[in-house]
Design a protein around this motif. Structure first.
Motif, PDB file in Angstrom:
ATOM      1  N   GLY A  95       0.804  -1.210   0.000  1.00 41.35           N
ATOM      2  CA  GLY A  95       0.000   0.000   0.000  1.00 41.35           C
ATOM      3  C   GLY A  95       0.841   1.266   0.000  1.00 41.35           C
ATOM      4  O   GLY A  95       0.546   2.226  -0.727  1.00 41.35           O
ATOM      5  N   ALA A  96       1.900   1.280   0.810  1.00 42.11           N
ATOM      6  CA  ALA A  96       2.752   2.471   0.895  1.00 42.11           C
ATOM      7  C   ALA A  96       3.440   2.753  -0.430  1.00 42.11           C
ATOM      8  O   ALA A  96       3.544   3.914  -0.860  1.00 42.11           O
ATOM      9  N   VAL A  97       3.909   1.703  -1.101  1.00 45.69           N
ATOM     10  CA  VAL A  97       4.544   1.900  -2.406  1.00 45.69           C
ATOM     11  C   VAL A  97       3.508   2.301  -3.443  1.00 45.69           C
ATOM     12  O   VAL A  97       3.760   3.149  -4.299  1.00 45.69           O
ATOM     13  N   ALA A  98       2.313   1.707  -3.359  1.00 46.28           N
ATOM     14  CA  ALA A  98       1.253   2.028  -4.319  1.00 46.28           C
ATOM     15  C   ALA A  98       0.870   3.496  -4.259  1.00 46.28           C
ATOM     16  O   ALA A  98       0.573   4.120  -5.293  1.00 46.28           O
ATOM     17  N   VAL A  99       0.848   4.067  -3.069  1.00 43.87           N
ATOM     18  CA  VAL A  99       0.538   5.490  -2.925  1.00 43.87           C
ATOM     19  C   VAL A  99       1.537   6.327  -3.719  1.00 43.87           C
ATOM     20  O   VAL A  99       1.161   7.259  -4.452  1.00 43.87           O
ATOM     21  N   GLU A 100       2.821   5.986  -3.599  1.00 46.27           N
ATOM     22  CA  GLU A 100       3.852   6.749  -4.312  1.00 46.27           C
ATOM     23  C   GLU A 100       3.770   6.520  -5.819  1.00 46.27           C
ATOM     24  O   GLU A 100       3.959   7.454  -6.609  1.00 46.27           O
ATOM     25  N   ILE A 101       3.485   5.282  -6.238  1.00 46.53           N
ATOM     26  CA  ILE A 101       3.355   5.015  -7.671  1.00 46.53           C
ATOM     27  C   ILE A 101       2.169   5.792  -8.233  1.00 46.53           C
ATOM     28  O   ILE A 101       2.260   6.403  -9.305  1.00 46.53           O
ATOM     29  N   GLY A 102       1.047   5.771  -7.514  1.00 50.30           N
ATOM     30  CA  GLY A 102      -0.131   6.497  -7.972  1.00 50.30           C
ATOM     31  C   GLY A 102       0.153   7.970  -8.169  1.00 50.30           C
ATOM     32  O   GLY A 102      -0.233   8.565  -9.191  1.00 50.30           O
ATOM     33  N   ARG A 103       0.824   8.577  -7.206  1.00 48.59           N
ATOM     34  CA  ARG A 103       1.163   9.997  -7.324  1.00 48.59           C
ATOM     35  C   ARG A 103       2.101  10.240  -8.504  1.00 48.59           C
ATOM     36  O   ARG A 103       1.940  11.203  -9.259  1.00 48.59           O
ATOM     37  N   ALA A 104       3.080   9.345  -8.678  1.00 48.17           N
ATOM     38  CA  ALA A 104       4.025   9.486  -9.784  1.00 48.17           C
ATOM     39  C   ALA A 104       3.332   9.360 -11.140  1.00 48.17           C
ATOM     40  O   ALA A 104       3.775   9.960 -12.125  1.00 48.17           O
ATOM     41  N   LEU A 105       2.242   8.592 -11.192  1.00 45.86           N
ATOM     42  CA  LEU A 105       1.499   8.408 -12.434  1.00 45.86           C
ATOM     43  C   LEU A 105       0.445   9.489 -12.653  1.00 45.86           C
ATOM     44  O   LEU A 105      -0.300   9.436 -13.634  1.00 45.86           O
ATOM     45  N   GLY A 106       0.384  10.457 -11.731  1.00 44.31           N
ATOM     46  CA  GLY A 106      -0.510  11.588 -11.924  1.00 44.31           C
ATOM     47  C   GLY A 106      -1.891  11.441 -11.338  1.00 44.31           C
ATOM     48  O   GLY A 106      -2.791  12.223 -11.664  1.00 44.31           O
ATOM     49  N   ALA A 107      -2.094  10.461 -10.453  1.00 44.20           N
ATOM     50  CA  ALA A 107      -3.401  10.277  -9.826  1.00 44.20           C
ATOM     51  C   ALA A 107      -3.523  11.129  -8.569  1.00 44.20           C
ATOM     52  O   ALA A 107      -2.520  11.468  -7.926  1.00 44.20           O
ATOM     53  N   GLU A 108      -4.760  11.465  -8.224  1.00 43.26           N
ATOM     54  CA  GLU A 108      -5.059  12.023  -6.911  1.00 43.26           C
ATOM     55  C   GLU A 108      -5.306  10.830  -5.992  1.00 43.26           C
ATOM     56  O   GLU A 108      -6.284  10.102  -6.172  1.00 43.26           O
ATOM     57  N   VAL A 109      -4.420  10.624  -5.031  1.00 43.21           N
ATOM     58  CA  VAL A 109      -4.449   9.409  -4.220  1.00 43.21           C
ATOM     59  C   VAL A 109      -5.132   9.660  -2.883  1.00 43.21           C
ATOM     60  O   VAL A 109      -4.778  10.612  -2.168  1.00 43.21           O
ATOM     61  N   VAL A 110      -6.094   8.803  -2.565  1.00 43.98           N
ATOM     62  CA  VAL A 110      -6.733   8.794  -1.253  1.00 43.98           C
ATOM     63  C   VAL A 110      -6.191   7.576  -0.515  1.00 43.98           C
ATOM     64  O   VAL A 110      -6.507   6.436  -0.861  1.00 43.98           O
ATOM     65  N   ALA A 111      -5.337   7.810   0.478  1.00 44.42           N
ATOM     66  CA  ALA A 111      -4.663   6.727   1.204  1.00 44.42           C
ATOM     67  C   ALA A 111      -5.449   6.381   2.462  1.00 44.42           C
ATOM     68  O   ALA A 111      -5.565   7.203   3.376  1.00 44.42           O
ATOM     69  N   LEU A 112      -5.997   5.182   2.503  1.00 42.54           N
ATOM     70  CA  LEU A 112      -6.777   4.733   3.654  1.00 42.54           C
ATOM     71  C   LEU A 112      -5.894   3.974   4.634  1.00 42.54           C
ATOM     72  O   LEU A 112      -5.116   3.090   4.235  1.00 42.54           O
TER      73      LEU A 112
END
Length: 294
Positions: free
Chosen positions: A158-175
């Protein structure tokens, strides 16, 4: 391990290395990350499939330096940096001894090269978690400009996914564990490692045409949801790195390196303290990932 049980079944032993056979490479381990699957196997919840089961060396991944190659191997040379994960390394398949070792022997085809300047511990902290996140997120489609919900965002994947999402230009909601459920119809994509009671609210959070992918079910796999939601084009999928092969690993590795991700929170412990590391992860005493070093 010579039996399953509590963390204390993990003990350091000296094992004789077999000579390399055709196509093999021996790595000097530099860093080996711990995964929740290791805990399940050690506890006996996920049976080791090979016979005999023991002695068993755990560890689904290892970053290392090549110290020996079989004559037929041309892709790697002594001194190269490389890493591997899954593909029969440790795990339930246990086709080879795992990454909790000073030296690890694998087939050259399961390795991915790493630049010499890459910090072994920093990369190991991303490692399998990064591959799992990246491959799972492929099932979600393009994410630039989209809203992405990531459950279990303090865990390794999950922690890595948050960073990947941001790097790919997504608005990330981290639960996190204490987060309220996301509002209905608030997200274009959901990446889920929790499932269980959270599952219905994650599906409800998807807008029409939204996509969901699960990579784990930390809260349990027995779930329910309103099936009418599928009529509006929502897509539900899942991903497992049991399907990973060498070519896919090398592709994912190049992509992860290109993203230049910051590593998740990382706890580093010596290999001899693997039992302590398992206890910390079981107790959820540390966020992110635990990495063992010789």
């Amino acid at each position: 391990m010579r039996r399953t049980g509590p963390p204390e079944v993990l003990a350091v032993e000296e094992l004789e290395q077999a000579p390399l056979v055709a196509g093999e490479v021996r790595l000097r381990a530099l860093a080996s990350a711990i995964n929740h699957s290791d805990l399940q196997i050690r506890a006996g919840n996920w049976p080791i499939r090979r016979k005999p089961q023991f002695p068993y060396v755990p560890g689904l991944e290892v970053v290392g330096e090549v110290v020996e190659v079989a004559r037929e191997v041309t892709e790697f040379a002594v001194g190269d940096r490389a890493w591997t994960t899954m593909q029969g390394l440790g795990g339930v398949r246990a086709e080879r001894n795992g990454g909790y070792a000073d030296e690890v022997t694998v087939a050259a085809g399961v390795l991915a090269p790493l630049p010499a300047e890459v910090d072994a511990v920093r990369f190991a902290a991303i490692g399998l978690a990064g591959v799992t996140a990246l491959e799972s997120m492929r099932r979600l489609g393009p994410l630039a400009g989209k809203t992405l919900v990531v459950s279990g965002s303090t865990g390794g994947v999950g922690a890595v996914a948050v960073e990947i999402g941001r790097a790919l230009g997504a608005e990330v909601v981290a639960l996190t564990r204490g987060s309220p459920p996301p509002p209905p119809a608030s997200a274009d994509a959901v990446l889920d490692g929790v499932a269980g009671p959270l599952f219905p609210s994650l599906i409800a959070a998807l807008r029409p045409g939204g996509r969901y992918c699960m990579f784990g079910a930390a809260a349990g796999g027995d779930v329910s949801f309103d099936a009418w939601g599928l009529i509006e084009g929502r897509v539900l999928a899942g991903y497992s790195t049991e399907d990973l092969d060498g070519a896919a690993l090398r592709t994912a590795t190049r992509e992860l390196l290109a993203l230049r991700l910051p590593p998740p929170p990382t706890t580093v412990l010596p290999l001899a303290e693997a039992a302590k590391a398992h206890a910390l992860l079981e107790q959820r005493s540390v966020p992110g990932r635990i990495v063992l070093v010789p």
